[in-house]
Write a protein that holds these residues in place. Structure first.
Motif, mmCIF file in Angstrom:
data_model
loop_
_atom_site.group_PDB
_atom_site.id
_atom_site.type_symbol
_atom_site.label_atom_id
_atom_site.label_comp_id
_atom_site.label_asym_id
_atom_site.label_seq_id
_atom_site.Cartn_x
_atom_site.Cartn_y
_atom_site.Cartn_z
ATOM 1 N N ARG A 32 -18.005 -94.143 8.473
ATOM 2 C CA ARG A 32 -16.597 -94.537 8.018
ATOM 3 C C ARG A 32 -15.505 -94.170 8.594
ATOM 4 N NH1 ARG A 32 -16.898 -97.424 3.953
ATOM 5 N NH2 ARG A 32 -18.177 -97.445 2.339
ATOM 6 N N GLY A 33 -14.487 -95.096 9.049
ATOM 7 C CA GLY A 33 -13.233 -94.804 9.658
ATOM 8 C C GLY A 33 -13.201 -94.545 11.083
ATOM 9 N N LEU A 34 -14.337 -94.741 11.729
ATOM 10 C CA LEU A 34 -14.739 -94.678 12.988
ATOM 11 C C LEU A 34 -14.185 -96.135 13.847
ATOM 12 C CD1 LEU A 34 -18.259 -93.069 13.269
ATOM 13 C CD2 LEU A 34 -15.977 -91.793 13.643
ATOM 14 N N ALA A 35 -14.089 -95.793 15.063
ATOM 15 C CA ALA A 35 -13.926 -96.963 15.868
ATOM 16 C C ALA A 35 -15.328 -97.063 16.882
ATOM 17 C CB ALA A 35 -12.671 -96.923 16.730
ATOM 18 N N LEU A 36 -15.751 -98.169 16.636
ATOM 19 C CA LEU A 36 -17.042 -98.322 17.432
ATOM 20 C C LEU A 36 -16.714 -98.991 18.864
ATOM 21 C CD1 LEU A 36 -20.082 -97.644 17.404
ATOM 22 C CD2 LEU A 36 -20.280 -99.881 16.278
ATOM 23 N N ASP A 37 -17.255 -98.402 20.146
ATOM 24 C CA ASP A 37 -17.320 -98.956 21.247
ATOM 25 C C ASP A 37 -18.538 -99.670 21.677
ATOM 26 O OD1 ASP A 37 -15.188 -99.180 23.123
ATOM 27 O OD2 ASP A 37 -15.340 -97.187 23.786
ATOM 28 N N LEU A 38 -18.634 -101.138 21.837
ATOM 29 C CA LEU A 38 -19.642 -101.862 22.091
ATOM 30 C C LEU A 38 -19.651 -102.351 23.600
ATOM 31 C CD1 LEU A 38 -20.020 -104.276 19.106
ATOM 32 C CD2 LEU A 38 -21.474 -102.010 19.491
ATOM 33 N N PRO A 39 -20.410 -102.169 24.385
ATOM 34 C CA PRO A 39 -20.766 -102.847 25.483
ATOM 35 C C PRO A 39 -21.192 -104.164 25.572
ATOM 36 C CG PRO A 39 -22.824 -101.763 25.224
ATOM 37 C CD PRO A 39 -21.734 -101.443 23.920
ATOM 38 N N SER A 40 -20.660 -105.101 26.706
ATOM 39 C CA SER A 40 -20.990 -106.454 26.550
ATOM 40 C C SER A 40 -22.608 -106.851 26.382
ATOM 41 C CB SER A 40 -20.435 -107.003 28.106
ATOM 42 O OG SER A 40 -21.010 -106.495 28.970
ATOM 43 N N VAL A 57 -13.909 -102.199 15.898
ATOM 44 C CA VAL A 57 -14.979 -102.440 16.895
ATOM 45 C C VAL A 57 -14.404 -102.716 18.042
ATOM 46 C CG1 VAL A 57 -16.842 -103.854 17.433
ATOM 47 C CG2 VAL A 57 -16.698 -102.865 14.930
ATOM 48 N N ARG A 58 -14.442 -102.259 19.215
ATOM 49 C CA ARG A 58 -13.966 -102.846 20.259
ATOM 50 C C ARG A 58 -14.986 -102.994 21.339
ATOM 51 N NH1 ARG A 58 -10.529 -98.292 24.028
ATOM 52 N NH2 ARG A 58 -12.765 -97.452 24.277
ATOM 53 N N ASP A 82 -15.082 -107.185 8.718
ATOM 54 C CA ASP A 82 -13.892 -107.813 8.503
ATOM 55 C C ASP A 82 -12.765 -106.913 8.828
ATOM 56 O OD1 ASP A 82 -14.176 -106.000 6.353
ATOM 57 O OD2 ASP A 82 -13.589 -107.269 4.686
ATOM 58 N N GLY A 83 -13.195 -105.990 9.554
ATOM 59 C CA GLY A 83 -12.441 -104.923 10.119
ATOM 60 C C GLY A 83 -11.744 -105.245 11.359
ATOM 61 N N ARG A 84 -10.706 -104.303 12.095
ATOM 62 C CA ARG A 84 -10.139 -104.741 13.329
ATOM 63 C C ARG A 84 -11.057 -104.941 14.245
ATOM 64 N NH1 ARG A 84 -5.197 -100.580 14.645
ATOM 65 N NH2 ARG A 84 -4.750 -101.472 16.590
ATOM 66 N N LEU A 85 -10.996 -106.080 14.993
ATOM 67 C CA LEU A 85 -11.820 -106.328 16.091
ATOM 68 C C LEU A 85 -11.130 -106.750 17.406
ATOM 69 C CD1 LEU A 85 -14.921 -106.994 16.956
ATOM 70 C CD2 LEU A 85 -14.471 -109.185 16.270
ATOM 71 N N ARG A 86 -11.242 -105.703 18.464
ATOM 72 C CA ARG A 86 -10.498 -105.600 19.645
ATOM 73 C C ARG A 86 -11.415 -106.146 20.784
ATOM 74 N NH1 ARG A 86 -7.094 -100.219 21.295
ATOM 75 N NH2 ARG A 86 -6.100 -101.078 19.479
ATOM 76 N N ALA A 87 -10.916 -107.095 21.792
ATOM 77 C CA ALA A 87 -11.490 -107.315 23.205
ATOM 78 C C ALA A 87 -10.808 -106.259 23.914
ATOM 79 C CB ALA A 87 -11.361 -108.483 23.559
ATOM 80 N N LYS A 88 -11.771 -105.684 24.834
ATOM 81 C CA LYS A 88 -11.080 -104.620 25.924
ATOM 82 C C LYS A 88 -11.522 -104.884 27.297
ATOM 83 C CE LYS A 88 -11.678 -99.747 27.347
ATOM 84 N NZ LYS A 88 -12.581 -100.041 28.519
ATOM 85 N N GLY A 89 -10.684 -104.861 28.138
ATOM 86 C CA GLY A 89 -11.021 -105.210 29.667
ATOM 87 C C GLY A 89 -10.601 -106.187 30.258
#
Length: 139
Positions: A32-40, A57-58, A82-89
């Motif tokens: 809970r409350g974390l931001a998760l980094d996902l690889p492609s 989720v990034r 339904d949380g914040r979803l971010r594309a990175k790179g």
């Protein structure tokens, strides 16, 4: 440094809590409350039912030619995230509308890309719901 792109333009990154790599993601309420980094190459179905309470989720885009992140975003939204979803790179301005349609809320780019593709280029694509081929066909 990085720049956050939203429909309203460029902004500074307001996330200060850090990111948890997917392999370190807890399988219980500790997420809970974390931001998760996902690889492609992540499998979002492996996270089904485990993202409740995850703040962000990034998803990494190692190359602008690598579209797997769009699929990941779509699958996460279909699974109910339904949380914040971010594309990175390496997402370029021409891909911004696709990123928004896939389910991303924002894009994180580096300062170098922000200099090469200034805010005006991104804002020109901010009306992403009106400028797709389906809208043109309906219009």
């Amino acid at each position: 440094m990085s720049v956050i792109v939203t429909d309203s333009g460029f902004a500074a990154d307001d996330w200060t809590a850090g990111y948890t790599p997917v392999q370190d993601f807890p399988s219980d309420e500790a997420g809970r409350g974390l931001a998760l980094d996902l690889p492609s190459d992540a499998d979002p179905t492996a996270l089904s039912g485990r993202l409740g309470g995850v703040a962000m989720v990034r998803v990494d885009f190692p190359s602008s030619a690598d579209g797997r992140g769009f699929t990941i975003a779509r699958q996460l939204r279909r699974q109910g995230y339904d949380g914040r979803l971010r594309a990175k790179g390496h997402v370029i301005a021409d891909q911004y509308a696709m990123a928004r349609r896939a389910g991303f809320d924002e894009v994180e780019i580096d300062d170098d890309l922000a200099r090469r593709q200034p805010e005006e280029q991104w804002r020109a694509r901010a009306d992403w719901t009106a400028h797709d081929y389906q809208a043109r066909l309906r219009g």
